[in-house]
Design a protein around this motif. Structure first.
Motif, mmCIF file in Angstrom:
data_model
loop_
_atom_site.group_PDB
_atom_site.id
_atom_site.type_symbol
_atom_site.label_atom_id
_atom_site.label_comp_id
_atom_site.label_asym_id
_atom_site.label_seq_id
_atom_site.Cartn_x
_atom_site.Cartn_y
_atom_site.Cartn_z
ATOM 1 N N THR A 3 0.638 -1.259 -0.218
ATOM 2 C CA THR A 3 -0.351 -0.152 -0.093
ATOM 3 C C THR A 3 0.991 1.152 -0.048
ATOM 4 N N MET A 4 0.329 2.438 0.005
ATOM 5 C CA MET A 4 1.134 3.706 -0.007
ATOM 6 C C MET A 4 1.410 4.188 1.165
ATOM 7 N N LEU A 5 1.456 3.455 2.472
ATOM 8 C CA LEU A 5 1.695 3.662 3.652
ATOM 9 C C LEU A 5 2.909 3.092 3.369
ATOM 10 N N GLU A 6 3.284 1.473 3.232
ATOM 11 C CA GLU A 6 3.948 0.975 3.246
ATOM 12 C C GLU A 6 5.015 1.406 2.591
ATOM 13 N N VAL A 7 5.609 2.138 0.959
ATOM 14 C CA VAL A 7 6.127 2.985 0.750
ATOM 15 C C VAL A 7 6.362 4.337 1.076
ATOM 16 N N ALA A 8 5.519 5.059 2.115
ATOM 17 C CA ALA A 8 5.531 6.065 2.414
ATOM 18 C C ALA A 8 6.459 5.422 3.707
ATOM 19 N N LYS A 9 6.634 4.427 4.584
ATOM 20 C CA LYS A 9 7.410 4.031 5.124
ATOM 21 C C LYS A 9 9.075 4.577 4.968
ATOM 22 N N VAL A 18 3.829 10.662 -1.153
ATOM 23 C CA VAL A 18 3.616 10.115 -2.167
ATOM 24 C C VAL A 18 2.866 10.395 -2.491
ATOM 25 N N SER A 19 1.289 10.523 -2.156
ATOM 26 C CA SER A 19 0.741 10.557 -3.247
ATOM 27 C C SER A 19 0.253 12.143 -3.830
ATOM 28 N N ARG A 20 1.211 12.702 -3.521
ATOM 29 C CA ARG A 20 1.938 14.132 -4.376
ATOM 30 C C ARG A 20 2.727 14.152 -5.203
ATOM 31 N N VAL A 21 3.236 12.696 -4.963
ATOM 32 C CA VAL A 21 4.469 12.746 -6.081
ATOM 33 C C VAL A 21 3.526 11.601 -7.194
ATOM 34 N N LEU A 22 2.997 11.142 -6.961
ATOM 35 C CA LEU A 22 1.652 10.677 -7.754
ATOM 36 C C LEU A 22 0.745 10.799 -8.393
ATOM 37 N N VAL A 28 7.122 19.379 -4.079
ATOM 38 C CA VAL A 28 7.713 17.652 -3.562
ATOM 39 C C VAL A 28 8.867 18.480 -4.143
ATOM 40 N N SER A 29 9.754 18.409 -3.464
ATOM 41 C CA SER A 29 11.740 18.389 -3.245
ATOM 42 C C SER A 29 12.221 16.894 -3.792
ATOM 43 N N ASP A 30 12.678 17.357 -5.107
ATOM 44 C CA ASP A 30 13.274 16.682 -6.120
ATOM 45 C C ASP A 30 14.216 15.176 -5.440
ATOM 46 N N ALA A 31 14.770 15.396 -4.600
ATOM 47 C CA ALA A 31 15.157 14.295 -3.596
ATOM 48 C C ALA A 31 14.497 13.704 -3.059
ATOM 49 N N THR A 32 13.269 14.070 -2.072
ATOM 50 C CA THR A 32 12.525 13.334 -2.035
ATOM 51 C C THR A 32 11.127 12.461 -3.604
ATOM 52 N N LYS A 33 11.511 13.539 -4.168
ATOM 53 C CA LYS A 33 10.424 12.547 -5.133
ATOM 54 C C LYS A 33 11.492 11.535 -5.546
ATOM 55 N N GLU A 34 12.817 11.803 -5.631
ATOM 56 C CA GLU A 34 13.694 10.855 -6.021
ATOM 57 C C GLU A 34 13.390 8.987 -5.638
ATOM 58 N N GLN A 35 13.328 9.502 -3.391
ATOM 59 C CA GLN A 35 13.408 8.419 -2.529
ATOM 60 C C GLN A 35 12.029 8.393 -3.043
ATOM 61 N N GLU A 42 10.192 -0.979 -5.526
ATOM 62 C CA GLU A 42 11.199 -1.172 -4.406
ATOM 63 C C GLU A 42 9.804 -2.315 -4.218
ATOM 64 N N ALA A 43 8.976 -1.502 -3.957
ATOM 65 C CA ALA A 43 8.037 -2.021 -3.109
ATOM 66 C C ALA A 43 6.899 -2.930 -4.005
ATOM 67 N N GLY A 44 7.150 -2.780 -5.573
ATOM 68 C CA GLY A 44 6.553 -2.704 -6.349
ATOM 69 C C GLY A 44 5.041 -3.009 -6.519
ATOM 70 N N TYR A 45 4.887 -1.253 -6.264
ATOM 71 C CA TYR A 45 3.840 -0.588 -5.328
ATOM 72 C C TYR A 45 3.011 -0.463 -6.700
ATOM 73 N N ARG A 46 1.638 -0.588 -6.663
ATOM 74 C CA ARG A 46 0.227 -0.275 -7.739
ATOM 75 C C ARG A 46 -1.048 0.250 -6.769
ATOM 76 N N PRO A 47 -1.264 1.591 -7.216
ATOM 77 C CA PRO A 47 -1.872 1.707 -6.126
ATOM 78 C C PRO A 47 -3.302 1.126 -6.188
ATOM 79 N N ASN A 48 -3.911 1.401 -5.488
ATOM 80 C CA ASN A 48 -5.317 0.736 -5.151
ATOM 81 C C ASN A 48 -6.667 1.505 -6.093
ATOM 82 N N LEU A 49 -7.023 1.182 -7.390
ATOM 83 C CA LEU A 49 -8.115 1.950 -7.856
ATOM 84 C C LEU A 49 -9.438 2.068 -7.437
ATOM 85 N N LEU A 50 -9.809 1.106 -7.061
ATOM 86 C CA LEU A 50 -11.419 1.638 -5.939
ATOM 87 C C LEU A 50 -11.234 2.265 -3.983
#
Lengths: 345, 345
Positions: A3-9, A18-22, A28-35, A42-50
């Motif tokens: 989930t987004m939360l995991e990505v955030a952590k 994370v939401s802003r980046v997406l 959002v600063s370029d540095a954090t964007k990068e991260q 890494e997380a293989g994250y996919r936003p939940n469309l629901l």
DNA sequence: TTGTACGCGTTATCAC
DNA sequence: GTGATAACGCGTACAA
């Protein structure tokens, strides 16, 4: 599914970032964007469309309802390929759901799409009456577009073409080439299109003072097989015939086949004309002529307008179309190689 | 759009009770049930599927991915109508999304459906390689079924038929009727099906010790128009031909048309056989024969199994199929009225 | 039999 | 720029 939360952590930031980046909204600063991007990777994250659609109340997708009884026809392919092509440049998804085979099920299909929060729904109706559709449009906030039916109330929510006119033209065309004994194979008479095409045929005959002979009118069901049966009926009735107007190409092909089997040459002895101009139709001439149905133009037009309003951000069910109804003339599309006509039997 | 909360208030109960009434799970007294139904009616309430699916993590719907380049063919109609019919008795929705025209877009379509939390996804691939699909299946928890490709790794996730075998049969059929100069029109050679059908043709020739003449093999693109071009090429090459195997019916129809235009009678002078057995094909005989592609059986089988596992509640990507690969033989479907063959030119 | 309260994974509105 | 936190509408233990 991460989930987004995991990505955030993982990225050491908050969900919000994370939401802003997406979404690309907000700073959002370029540095954090990068991260964040790295963490997403890494997380293989996919936003939940629901969740996304629930929160944002939109979906970037457009629903289409077509009855599966139409799936067999080439007509349907035309609708779908046109819709898909139009939408694909636009980054929106087309979702097709089955209208099955009753008014109730068609209504449910629309509701399903609406409940899924599609931005708009297009329906190519088969069972719903125009009054029911007017009512449905009233009921919901989201825009619902109706193809191939002229609504009574919400005329700006429908788009259709002149089936009667094209049938009239086809029949007239035959008459002007000297035909007077013209048979007509109808579609399923529970379909408005079938009724309109029959009316066009009758109008042309009337205009040229050719009496309408009910023996020359047979009911078909849109299928090739019903074209075969129709010719069988005509043959048994023994009336003189020099041409046949079939309410669609599939039936025209069936009719052609049966005439062949009976040893009647097409178009030597009997000319046939069909409707819809299916992809293979041009390759069946000179035996078969076909009137093009502007279904792809209609779909195309509906989607164009829908898109421009969605993108313009001012889509509402009140102002879908500035113009009223769009009617296009159909076009005679095949060459009529045969000019002679003969008695049957 | 009224919500569950509004209904609850109107009925003088809590959300939970309304939810119970709707789902049928848990105990609710008939009296309150009555009230809730009334409130639902009054409010014109419709459950929000996004919220429901998000909370429950299922969706009662099955996704299908097909490339819109296939929408034109009758082949596609077959897939869709079969899938829709199978699913409709089951109360599940079929959602079709466009695979567009690249591997990347096909992948996105799958993800879209997965992100929408479809219970399962069926893909009829056009661009994704089998390795990519194996990889995708690994990546996601939800079951993904592949039609018409034999996967390397997840063999229980695919279902396909023997295109090579059916092409072999068709060619053999012609050979056994005395044909030796058999031309072949391929499909688009980026499609595995096209490759297999070509291989079947070659195998049959080899088995009967008939040399393979590259002049008799022409590339088509699945469309009627490319069938026309193919015959043009063959005609120019001036090789002897008594029969043509076209890799699908659309091209066979195009070929037939061109032969007609050239004054060559079909099947009098040249026999043609196509594949897929499109709905109108039977009505074009005796000019055209067609080998039935068991695509509808494949789809049907996939959905049957998917449904039984979903209903059984034990669907997981590990145990979709107990059996491995399902291969069915194709069937020769049309009569070959012409047995004679002659030189061309 | 019914209500409370929390979780589902986002977006969006605030403060900081 | 960034982080809490309240929605979004519904399912569902758990408590009452």
């Amino acid at each position: 599914m991460s989930t987004m939360l995991e990505v955030a952590k993982k990225a050491g930031v908050s969900k919000a970032t994370v939401s802003r980046v997406l979404s690309g909204k907000g700073y959002v600063s370029d540095a954090t964007k990068e991260q964040v991007y790295k963490a997403i990777e890494e997380a293989g994250y996919r936003p939940n469309l629901l969740a996304r659609n629930l929160a944002s109340n939109k979906s970037e997708c457009i629903g289409l309802v077509v009855t599966n009884t139409l799936y067999n026809g080439s007509y349907f392919s035309e609708i779908l390929s046109q819709a898909a092509k139009k939408l694909e440049d636009n980054g929106r998804q087309l979702i097709l759901v089955d209208g099955k085979h009753s008014a109730q099920e068609e209504r449910e299909a629309i509701q399903f799409l609406l409940d899924l929060r599609c931005d708009a729904v297009i329906i190519y109706p088969r069972f719903l009456s125009i009054d029911e559709m007017d009512e449905i449009i009233d009921q919901y906030k989201q825009p619902i577009m109706v193809v191939n039916r002229k609504l009574r109330k919400h005329q700006s929510h429908c788009i259709c073409c002149d089936h009667k006119g094209s049938s009239y033209l086809a029949t007239k065309h035959l008459i002007e080439r000297g035909h007077r004994d013209i048979a007509f194979i109808t579609g399923s008479m529970d379909s408005p299109t079938a009724i309109e095409r029959l009316a066009g045929y009758k109008e042309a005959l009337n205009q040229y003072d050719i009496g309408i002979n009910d023996n020359l009118i047979v009911q078909g069901k849109w299928t090739p097989g019903s074209g075969v049966s129709a010719v069988e009926s005509l043959y048994q009735r023994q009336d003189k015939i020099s041409a046949i107007v079939a309410s669609n190409d599939e039936m025209a092909i069936g009719a052609m086949k049966k005439l062949n089997d009976l040893g009647i040459s097409v178009p030597g002895e009997i000319s046939i004309i069909g409707f819809d101009n299916i992809p293979t139709a041009p390759y069946l001439s000179p035996a078969l002529s076909s009137v093009k149905d502007p279904v792809s133009e209609m779909i195309s037009e509906v989607i164009n307008r829908l898109i421009s309003m969605l993108d313009g951000g001012y889509l509402s069910k009140e102002n879908i179309f500035t113009s009223d109804l769009l009617v296009r003339n159909s076009v005679i599309d095949g060459p009529y190689k045969s000019k002679k006509w003969v008695d049957k039997h």
